[in-house]
Scaffold this motif. Structure first.
Motif, PDB file in Angstrom:
ATOM      1  N   ALA A 167       0.849  -1.201   0.000  1.00  0.00           N
ATOM      2  CA  ALA A 167       0.000   0.000   0.000  1.00  0.00           C
ATOM      3  C   ALA A 167       0.879   1.245   0.000  1.00  0.00           C
ATOM      4  O   ALA A 167       0.607   2.220  -0.706  1.00  0.00           O
ATOM      5  CB  ALA A 167      -0.925  -0.013   1.214  1.00  0.00           C
ATOM      6  N   ASP A 168       1.944   1.166   0.765  1.00  0.00           N
ATOM      7  CA  ASP A 168       2.897   2.266   0.848  1.00  0.00           C
ATOM      8  C   ASP A 168       3.524   2.535  -0.523  1.00  0.00           C
ATOM      9  O   ASP A 168       3.585   3.664  -0.986  1.00  0.00           O
ATOM     10  CB  ASP A 168       3.968   1.885   1.885  1.00  0.00           C
ATOM     11  CG  ASP A 168       4.761   3.096   2.319  1.00  0.00           C
ATOM     12  OD1 ASP A 168       4.132   4.159   2.487  1.00  0.00           O
ATOM     13  OD2 ASP A 168       6.005   2.979   2.440  1.00  0.00           O
ATOM     14  N   ARG A 169       3.967   1.470  -1.172  1.00  0.00           N
ATOM     15  CA  ARG A 169       4.545   1.603  -2.518  1.00  0.00           C
ATOM     16  C   ARG A 169       3.546   2.202  -3.500  1.00  0.00           C
ATOM     17  O   ARG A 169       3.902   3.008  -4.355  1.00  0.00           O
ATOM     18  CB  ARG A 169       4.948   0.225  -3.064  1.00  0.00           C
ATOM     19  CG  ARG A 169       6.256  -0.265  -2.515  1.00  0.00           C
ATOM     20  CD  ARG A 169       6.631  -1.554  -3.256  1.00  0.00           C
ATOM     21  NE  ARG A 169       7.532  -2.343  -2.444  1.00  0.00           N
ATOM     22  CZ  ARG A 169       7.555  -3.663  -2.381  1.00  0.00           C
ATOM     23  NH1 ARG A 169       6.692  -4.375  -3.081  1.00  0.00           N
ATOM     24  NH2 ARG A 169       8.406  -4.283  -1.631  1.00  0.00           N
ATOM     25  N   ALA A 170       2.295   1.770  -3.381  1.00  0.00           N
ATOM     26  CA  ALA A 170       1.271   2.237  -4.322  1.00  0.00           C
ATOM     27  C   ALA A 170       0.791   3.640  -3.965  1.00  0.00           C
ATOM     28  O   ALA A 170       0.084   4.271  -4.744  1.00  0.00           O
ATOM     29  CB  ALA A 170       0.097   1.254  -4.342  1.00  0.00           C
ATOM     30  N   GLY A 171       1.150   4.090  -2.755  1.00  0.00           N
ATOM     31  CA  GLY A 171       0.736   5.425  -2.324  1.00  0.00           C
ATOM     32  C   GLY A 171      -0.750   5.520  -2.007  1.00  0.00           C
ATOM     33  O   GLY A 171      -1.382   6.539  -2.257  1.00  0.00           O
ATOM     34  N   VAL A 172      -1.309   4.436  -1.462  1.00  0.00           N
ATOM     35  CA  VAL A 172      -2.725   4.472  -1.105  1.00  0.00           C
ATOM     36  C   VAL A 172      -2.910   4.096   0.369  1.00  0.00           C
ATOM     37  O   VAL A 172      -2.049   3.455   0.969  1.00  0.00           O
ATOM     38  CB  VAL A 172      -3.583   3.525  -1.992  1.00  0.00           C
ATOM     39  CG1 VAL A 172      -3.449   3.885  -3.464  1.00  0.00           C
ATOM     40  CG2 VAL A 172      -3.218   2.076  -1.764  1.00  0.00           C
ATOM     41  N   ASP A 173      -4.056   4.485   0.930  1.00  0.00           N
ATOM     42  CA  ASP A 173      -4.354   4.185   2.331  1.00  0.00           C
ATOM     43  C   ASP A 173      -4.698   2.699   2.505  1.00  0.00           C
ATOM     44  O   ASP A 173      -5.169   2.044   1.585  1.00  0.00           O
ATOM     45  CB  ASP A 173      -5.555   5.009   2.802  1.00  0.00           C
ATOM     46  CG  ASP A 173      -5.176   6.464   3.048  1.00  0.00           C
ATOM     47  OD1 ASP A 173      -3.973   6.789   2.964  1.00  0.00           O
ATOM     48  OD2 ASP A 173      -6.090   7.257   3.307  1.00  0.00           O
ATOM     49  N   ILE A 174      -4.462   2.241   3.728  1.00  0.00           N
ATOM     50  CA  ILE A 174      -4.818   0.850   4.048  1.00  0.00           C
ATOM     51  C   ILE A 174      -5.554   0.821   5.383  1.00  0.00           C
ATOM     52  O   ILE A 174      -5.229   1.585   6.289  1.00  0.00           O
ATOM     53  CB  ILE A 174      -3.545  -0.044   4.080  1.00  0.00           C
ATOM     54  CG1 ILE A 174      -3.887  -1.496   4.483  1.00  0.00           C
ATOM     55  CG2 ILE A 174      -2.474   0.510   5.003  1.00  0.00           C
ATOM     56  CD1 ILE A 174      -2.738  -2.480   4.309  1.00  0.00           C
ATOM     57  N   ILE A 175      -6.543  -0.042   5.474  1.00  0.00           N
ATOM     58  CA  ILE A 175      -7.221  -0.282   6.754  1.00  0.00           C
ATOM     59  C   ILE A 175      -6.798  -1.670   7.196  1.00  0.00           C
ATOM     60  O   ILE A 175      -6.984  -2.656   6.473  1.00  0.00           O
ATOM     61  CB  ILE A 175      -8.769  -0.218   6.599  1.00  0.00           C
ATOM     62  CG1 ILE A 175      -9.208   1.163   6.110  1.00  0.00           C
ATOM     63  CG2 ILE A 175      -9.449  -0.594   7.918  1.00  0.00           C
ATOM     64  CD1 ILE A 175      -8.911   2.322   7.044  1.00  0.00           C
ATOM     65  N   LYS A 176      -6.194  -1.731   8.362  1.00  0.00           N
ATOM     66  CA  LYS A 176      -5.663  -3.018   8.846  1.00  0.00           C
ATOM     67  C   LYS A 176      -5.841  -3.093  10.358  1.00  0.00           C
ATOM     68  O   LYS A 176      -6.053  -2.079  11.013  1.00  0.00           O
ATOM     69  CB  LYS A 176      -4.181  -3.123   8.495  1.00  0.00           C
ATOM     70  CG  LYS A 176      -3.401  -2.002   9.151  1.00  0.00           C
ATOM     71  CD  LYS A 176      -1.929  -2.012   8.882  1.00  0.00           C
ATOM     72  CE  LYS A 176      -1.380  -0.769   9.578  1.00  0.00           C
ATOM     73  NZ  LYS A 176       0.010  -0.543   9.428  1.00  0.00           N
ATOM     74  N   ASN A 177      -5.734  -4.298  10.856  1.00  0.00           N
ATOM     75  CA  ASN A 177      -5.761  -4.485  12.296  1.00  0.00           C
ATOM     76  C   ASN A 177      -5.080  -5.811  12.573  1.00  0.00           C
ATOM     77  O   ASN A 177      -5.611  -6.875  12.254  1.00  0.00           O
ATOM     78  CB  ASN A 177      -7.215  -4.499  12.796  1.00  0.00           C
ATOM     79  CG  ASN A 177      -7.291  -4.805  14.277  1.00  0.00           C
ATOM     80  OD1 ASN A 177      -6.264  -4.965  14.957  1.00  0.00           O
ATOM     81  ND2 ASN A 177      -8.503  -4.893  14.797  1.00  0.00           N
ATOM     82  N   LEU A 178      -3.865  -5.716  13.130  1.00  0.00           N
ATOM     83  CA  LEU A 178      -3.095  -6.942  13.337  1.00  0.00           C
ATOM     84  C   LEU A 178      -3.768  -7.878  14.340  1.00  0.00           C
ATOM     85  O   LEU A 178      -3.503  -9.071  14.365  1.00  0.00           O
ATOM     86  CB  LEU A 178      -1.669  -6.601  13.787  1.00  0.00           C
ATOM     87  CG  LEU A 178      -0.734  -6.162  12.656  1.00  0.00           C
ATOM     88  CD1 LEU A 178       0.543  -5.564  13.201  1.00  0.00           C
ATOM     89  CD2 LEU A 178      -0.411  -7.326  11.719  1.00  0.00           C
ATOM     90  N   GLU A 179      -4.655  -7.307  15.167  1.00  0.00           N
ATOM     91  CA  GLU A 179      -5.327  -8.151  16.166  1.00  0.00           C
ATOM     92  C   GLU A 179      -6.669  -8.702  15.673  1.00  0.00           C
ATOM     93  O   GLU A 179      -7.327  -9.453  16.384  1.00  0.00           O
ATOM     94  CB  GLU A 179      -5.594  -7.333  17.439  1.00  0.00           C
ATOM     95  CG  GLU A 179      -4.567  -7.559  18.550  1.00  0.00           C
ATOM     96  CD  GLU A 179      -3.331  -6.699  18.326  1.00  0.00           C
ATOM     97  OE1 GLU A 179      -3.484  -5.474  18.373  1.00  0.00           O
ATOM     98  OE2 GLU A 179      -2.258  -7.264  18.073  1.00  0.00           O
ATOM     99  N   ALA A 180      -7.055  -8.298  14.478  1.00  0.00           N
ATOM    100  CA  ALA A 180      -8.377  -8.699  13.982  1.00  0.00           C
ATOM    101  C   ALA A 180      -8.508 -10.222  13.980  1.00  0.00           C
ATOM    102  O   ALA A 180      -7.590 -10.933  13.590  1.00  0.00           O
ATOM    103  CB  ALA A 180      -8.610  -8.145  12.588  1.00  0.00           C
TER     104      ALA A 180
END
Ligand SMILES: Nc1nc2c(ncn2[C@@H]2O[C@H](COP(=O)(O)OP(=O)(O)O)[C@@H](O)[C@H]2O)c(=O)[nH]1
Ligand SMILES: [Mg+2]
Length: 319
Positions: A167-180
């Protein structure tokens, strides 16, 4: 108007050399074009033995049994009218059959028709889902769209981290949750965030490692339910990502997915690393789902909208 300009003269221009299709499909072209050329050269008489040789070649090209049979029947028909068949004759037979197959496919992706447009991406582990999502995000961003990626593969922490880097490389936002704990939970949060942030395209990653069909069905049903809770007519597109380098072996797995969720488009990846480029034909023919993108490498720019005309050109004419 014909989709393909089959009698095009081969022009060695830099423009053609730089076409991602011609470059990315070079291994398949070596098999297809050069393989056929070495069989036929300037002209061969078709008899039963030679037909068997052609049949073996077509099988090895991974086109699938039905298409192989259609091609063989047509070659026989043409050979009744002509004493010697050349590479050009065989190429034309194959192009006609491929043209017929793709002619009614709707290759559009409705990113301009919905706001946000929700795209669900499914497929077995290792097919290329995560990489493809990043490539799609980059592609839509280039088109001026605001894209958001949702890390729906909650089975491995590493999967979320991998998507984060992309996502960082593509320059876009990400919604994540490592605890999900569940895919559907993070997907719900992701779509809510996408709506709140006025996003144009929301791309949903999912897990591929689902140990049995009941589990897969349960998980995908849950995902569909939470998406529809927020946006009743979503997902607007569901892509099944398949690994082009394993060719026809995809068909069985792909069928399992089509039984649990409606698939609106196929993305065939890893076509750069294989000579099995012909598998697109077999997979498309068996599943009756249009191929909308193909993956031709491991970097962000290596995903291209599928064009039957460019594909056929690259297989039979490219360099
Ligand atoms: N050569 C090549 N490798 C690809 C392509 N798409 C994906 N890959 C590679 O395939 C591997 C698995 O991809 P990943 O996106 O993690 O698959 P997922 O498990 O379905 O999410 C990674 O090493 C990718 O770099 C492609 O079009 N060409
Ligand atoms: Mg993944």
């Amino acid at each position: 108007m014909a989709l393909f300009k089959r009698k095009d003269k081969i022009q060695k221009t830099t423009e053609k050399l730089e076409s991602p299709y011609d470059k990315g499909l070079s291994r398949s072209r070596n098999r297809f074009k050069e393989g056929l050329f070495s069989l036929f050269g300037r002209g061969m008489k078709i008899d039963a033995d030679f037909l068997e040789e052609i049949e073996a070649f077509l099988y090895e090209s991974d086109l699938g049994a039905d298409i192989t049979e259609m091609i063989l029947n047509e070659i026989e028909a043409v050979s009744r009218k002509k004493d010697f068949l050349s590479y050009d004759d065989i190429r034309d037979v194959m192009i006609d059959i491929f043209e017929q197959m793709f002619k009614d496919d709707d290759l559009t992706v409705p990113i301009d028709d919905h706001h946000p447009c929700v795209i669900l991406v499914v497929g077995v582990n290792g097919a290329g889902k995560t990489t493809t999502i990043a490539k799609l995000a980059a592609l839509y961003r280039e088109q001026g769209k605001k894209a958001l990626i949702v890390a729906g593969d909650t089975y491995r922490a590493a999967a979320v981290e991998q998507l984060d880097i992309w996502a960082d490389r593509a320059g876009v936002d990400i919604i994540k949750n490592l605890e999900a704990k569940s895919s559907s939970g993070i997907i719900y949060d992701g779509i809510q965030a996408g709506i709140a942030r006025n996003t144009d395209v929301i791309l949903l990653d999912t897990a591929g490692r689902l140990h049995n069909k009941a589990h897969l069905m349960q998980e995908l049903n849950k995902i569909q339910r939470v998406i529809k809770k927020l946006i009743p007519d979503a997902p607007h597109e569901t892509f099944l990502v398949v690994d082009g380098s394993i060719g026809q072996n995809n068909v069985v797995q792909a069928r399992e997915f089509t039984k649990v969720t409606p698939i609106t488009g196929l993305i065939v990846t890893k076509l750069d690393g294989t000579a099995k480029g012909g598998s697109i034909i077999g997979i498309r023919q068996k599943l009756h789902i249009p191929v909308k993108y193909i993956g031709l490498g491991e970097t962000l720019s290596d995903l291209v909208p599928f064009s039957p005309a460019l594909y056929v050109h690259a297989m039979f004419e490219g360099f």
